[in-house]
Design a protein around this motif. Structure first.
Motif, PDB file in Angstrom:
ATOM      1  N   UNK A 172     -26.390 -10.189 -13.341  1.00 46.65           N
ATOM      2  CA  UNK A 172     -26.990  -8.854 -13.413  1.00 46.65           C
ATOM      3  C   UNK A 172     -28.506  -8.926 -13.280  1.00 46.65           C
ATOM      4  N   UNK A 173     -29.093  -9.873 -13.973  1.00 47.55           N
ATOM      5  CA  UNK A 173     -30.552 -10.009 -13.960  1.00 47.55           C
ATOM      6  C   UNK A 173     -31.070 -10.301 -12.561  1.00 47.55           C
ATOM      7  N   UNK A 174     -30.397 -11.198 -11.849  1.00 47.19           N
ATOM      8  CA  UNK A 174     -30.805 -11.534 -10.489  1.00 47.19           C
ATOM      9  C   UNK A 174     -30.597 -10.341  -9.555  1.00 47.19           C
ATOM     10  N   UNK A 175     -29.451  -9.671  -9.689  1.00 41.44           N
ATOM     11  CA  UNK A 175     -29.139  -8.537  -8.812  1.00 41.44           C
ATOM     12  C   UNK A 175     -30.203  -7.449  -8.924  1.00 41.44           C
ATOM     13  N   UNK A 176     -30.705  -7.242 -10.104  1.00 39.92           N
ATOM     14  CA  UNK A 176     -31.673  -6.157 -10.324  1.00 39.92           C
ATOM     15  C   UNK A 176     -33.047  -6.461  -9.747  1.00 39.92           C
ATOM     16  N   UNK A 209     -28.456  -7.289   4.979  1.00 38.83           N
ATOM     17  CA  UNK A 209     -29.348  -8.288   4.399  1.00 38.83           C
ATOM     18  C   UNK A 209     -29.329  -8.210   2.877  1.00 38.83           C
ATOM     19  N   UNK A 210     -29.342  -7.007   2.335  1.00 42.03           N
ATOM     20  CA  UNK A 210     -29.287  -6.853   0.879  1.00 42.03           C
ATOM     21  C   UNK A 210     -27.999  -7.453   0.318  1.00 42.03           C
ATOM     22  N   UNK A 211     -26.875  -7.151   0.956  1.00 39.90           N
ATOM     23  CA  UNK A 211     -25.596  -7.690   0.485  1.00 39.90           C
ATOM     24  C   UNK A 211     -25.607  -9.211   0.541  1.00 39.90           C
ATOM     25  N   UNK A 212     -26.174  -9.760   1.600  1.00 48.17           N
ATOM     26  CA  UNK A 212     -26.278 -11.212   1.722  1.00 48.17           C
ATOM     27  C   UNK A 212     -27.104 -11.797   0.583  1.00 48.17           C
ATOM     28  N   UNK A 213     -28.224 -11.162   0.284  1.00 45.84           N
ATOM     29  CA  UNK A 213     -29.087 -11.641  -0.802  1.00 45.84           C
ATOM     30  C   UNK A 213     -28.400 -11.536  -2.162  1.00 45.84           C
ATOM     31  N   UNK A 214     -27.555 -10.529  -2.319  1.00 47.27           N
ATOM     32  CA  UNK A 214     -26.858 -10.333  -3.588  1.00 47.27           C
ATOM     33  C   UNK A 214     -25.691 -11.299  -3.781  1.00 47.27           C
ATOM     34  N   UNK A 215     -25.025 -11.676  -2.695  1.00 43.56           N
ATOM     35  CA  UNK A 215     -23.733 -12.358  -2.839  1.00 43.56           C
ATOM     36  C   UNK A 215     -23.659 -13.789  -2.316  1.00 43.56           C
ATOM     37  N   UNK A 216     -24.547 -14.192  -1.432  1.00 43.40           N
ATOM     38  CA  UNK A 216     -24.386 -15.488  -0.757  1.00 43.40           C
ATOM     39  C   UNK A 216     -24.415 -16.687  -1.696  1.00 43.40           C
ATOM     40  N   UNK A 217     -25.048 -16.559  -2.823  1.00 41.82           N
ATOM     41  CA  UNK A 217     -25.149 -17.702  -3.732  1.00 41.82           C
ATOM     42  C   UNK A 217     -23.900 -17.898  -4.583  1.00 41.82           C
ATOM     43  N   UNK A 218     -22.917 -16.996  -4.442  1.00 41.97           N
ATOM     44  CA  UNK A 218     -21.704 -17.091  -5.263  1.00 41.97           C
ATOM     45  C   UNK A 218     -20.493 -17.445  -4.412  1.00 41.97           C
ATOM     46  N   UNK A 237     -18.735  -9.282  -6.334  1.00 43.44           N
ATOM     47  CA  UNK A 237     -18.504  -7.870  -6.643  1.00 43.44           C
ATOM     48  C   UNK A 237     -19.386  -7.408  -7.795  1.00 43.44           C
ATOM     49  N   UNK A 238     -19.554  -8.274  -8.782  1.00 46.30           N
ATOM     50  CA  UNK A 238     -20.368  -7.902  -9.933  1.00 46.30           C
ATOM     51  C   UNK A 238     -21.830  -7.683  -9.533  1.00 46.30           C
ATOM     52  N   UNK A 239     -22.344  -8.528  -8.665  1.00 51.04           N
ATOM     53  CA  UNK A 239     -23.731  -8.378  -8.225  1.00 51.04           C
ATOM     54  C   UNK A 239     -23.933  -7.036  -7.518  1.00 51.04           C
ATOM     55  N   UNK A 240     -22.982  -6.655  -6.679  1.00 50.22           N
ATOM     56  CA  UNK A 240     -23.054  -5.359  -5.989  1.00 50.22           C
ATOM     57  C   UNK A 240     -22.965  -4.217  -6.992  1.00 50.22           C
ATOM     58  N   UNK A 241     -22.025  -4.334  -7.922  1.00 52.12           N
ATOM     59  CA  UNK A 241     -21.820  -3.321  -8.963  1.00 52.12           C
ATOM     60  C   UNK A 241     -23.099  -3.117  -9.778  1.00 52.12           C
ATOM     61  N   UNK A 242     -23.700  -4.222 -10.209  1.00 53.72           N
ATOM     62  CA  UNK A 242     -24.911  -4.148 -11.031  1.00 53.72           C
ATOM     63  C   UNK A 242     -26.071  -3.554 -10.244  1.00 53.72           C
ATOM     64  N   UNK A 247     -17.293  -4.364   1.733  1.00 51.11           N
ATOM     65  CA  UNK A 247     -16.789  -4.674   3.080  1.00 51.11           C
ATOM     66  C   UNK A 247     -17.690  -5.713   3.747  1.00 51.11           C
ATOM     67  N   UNK A 248     -19.003  -5.524   3.634  1.00 55.49           N
ATOM     68  CA  UNK A 248     -19.944  -6.487   4.229  1.00 55.49           C
ATOM     69  C   UNK A 248     -19.822  -7.867   3.586  1.00 55.49           C
ATOM     70  N   UNK A 249     -19.420  -7.894   2.308  1.00 57.75           N
ATOM     71  CA  UNK A 249     -19.279  -9.169   1.594  1.00 57.75           C
ATOM     72  C   UNK A 249     -17.897  -9.781   1.757  1.00 57.75           C
ATOM     73  N   UNK A 250     -17.017  -9.097   2.502  1.00 59.84           N
ATOM     74  CA  UNK A 250     -15.670  -9.621   2.720  1.00 59.84           C
ATOM     75  C   UNK A 250     -14.731  -9.411   1.558  1.00 59.84           C
TER      76      UNK A 250
END
Length: 362
Positions: free
Chosen positions: A38-42, A52-61, A68-73, A138-141
């Motif tokens: 959550x902290x990183x996502x914010x 690009x935003x979705x990639x930055x939020x999810x690629x490290x997981x 999904x949690x990163x997008x949700x947060x 969808x962008x995150x698969x």
């Protein structure tokens, strides 16, 4: 569903609005599990490129749950509820699909335009939250659904479906289907004396992240009863649930009776048993035939929103109930003594927490 039918359904759905619940409860276990995510996502910023935003939020997981949690947060932190649109009955109209159009493309273009508008403005009603979550997933698969449905907001909706005015998401994670509601997780809008929404107050509520179905369906139910999220949860069960005040949804589990709409005769004893994780030391009741607000002495202030009134001039004898406790399980009885009984409200430690309806028969 045919494309034209789907577009019509979208248009009809968007004539409704939806609003987050007023709750101060934070789902502590999830908060601790996802604290770093959550902290990183914010910290991530949308600069006009959603992929690009979705990639930055999810690629490290590697784990889809954390994606999904990163997008949700991020959505809960960056999108405010559009209370002005709600109050003015404004909605983002779906386009008409004309003969010869590629209706699936019309729908896809409309959803992209709508979610772009949400991102630019930083505000939306519930369907915008839910469409944005789906698009980013969808962008995150990730496999997600947009789920329109019913919600309950008040105790008088026991025995009813509530309003068909809301939308949330379904998601498949590790082979299991879950519901989540990023709108209600993001915060809430208080109401003024006329029932109009006031400015949105951001207050992250983890309760609506992958909520267990038994809890989620206390106040949500999909329009389509064949939705995979409610395969083992019937419409009747949802409709007849007792009403648990939102702040106590995680704390209270009703064991007895098995329904929130109880049928009884005058003279019958209704047996209640509940699990209450917070616990209580004081139990009072109020009904439509014995209205008895909780009294606090030496004050003339009226605290209707907390379920009690105060004042030196008020009498202090209350309709209390004895109860038994075994661990966090509390049991107590209520005797039906009036043929006009319709509603029973239970106050724990002076606060309204649980409501049942009663049908008295001969």
């Amino acid at each position: 569903m045919p494309a034209k039918t789907l577009l019509s359904a979208l248009f009809l759905f968007l004539t409704f609005h939806c609003v987050g619940q007023d709750s101060t409860y934070i789902y502590t276990s999830a908060k601790n599990t996802y604290r770093e995510t959550d902290s990183i996502a914010r910290t991530k910023v949308y600069n006009g490129d959603l992929r690009l935003l979705v990639s930055e939020l999810t690629d490290s997981y590697a784990d889809n749950t954390y994606k999904a949690r990163a997008i949700f947060a991020w959505i809960a932190d960056n999108i405010a509820y559009d209370y002005k649109a709600f109050n003015n009955h404004k909605h983002y109209k779906a386009p008409k699909c004309k003969t010869g159009d590629d209706c699936l493309k019309v729908i896809a273009d409309w959803k992209e335009d709508y979610t772009d508008k949400v991102l630019r403005s930083g505000k939306s009603v519930c369907d915008g939250y839910a469409w944005l979550f789906k698009r980013m997933c969808d962008y995150a698969g990730l496999q997600t659904d947009f789920v329109p449905g019913y919600t309950k907001h008040s105790p008088d909706e026991v025995g009813r479906m509530g309003a068909l005015d809301h939308a949330w998401n379904g998601i498949i994670l590790d082979g299991k289907y879950y519901y989540l509601d990023v709108t209600w997780a993001s915060g809430h809008c208080p109401k003024d004396k006329k029932g109009k929404l006031k400015a949105f107050e951001k207050s992250f509520n983890d309760f609506y992240w992958l909520t267990p179905i038994e809890k989620f369906c206390q106040n949500h139910y999909p329009e389509d009863p064949k939705s995979p999220g409610v395969a083992n949860y019937s419409v009747e069960r949802y409709k007849n649930n007792p009403y648990i005040i939102n702040d106590y949804l995680e704390e209270i589990e009703v064991i007895l009776p098995s329904t929130g709409v109880v049928t009884a005769k005058v003279g019958d004893t209704i047996n209640f048993a509940i699990q209450h994780k917070l616990g209580f030391w004081d139990l009072h009741f109020s009904t439509n035939t014995k209205h008895n607000p909780y009294i606090v002495a030496n004050s003339k202030t009226v605290y209707k929103t907390l379920g009690f009134v105060t004042g030196e001039e008020q009498r202090t004898d209350q309709y209390s109930l004895p109860f038994k406790r075994k661990g966090d399980i509390y049991s107590f009885d209520f005797v039906v003594d009036n043929k006009n009984l319709r509603v029973i409200e239970f106050y724990m430690n002076g606060l309204l927490q649980l409501v049942f309806k009663v049908k008295v028969i001969k």
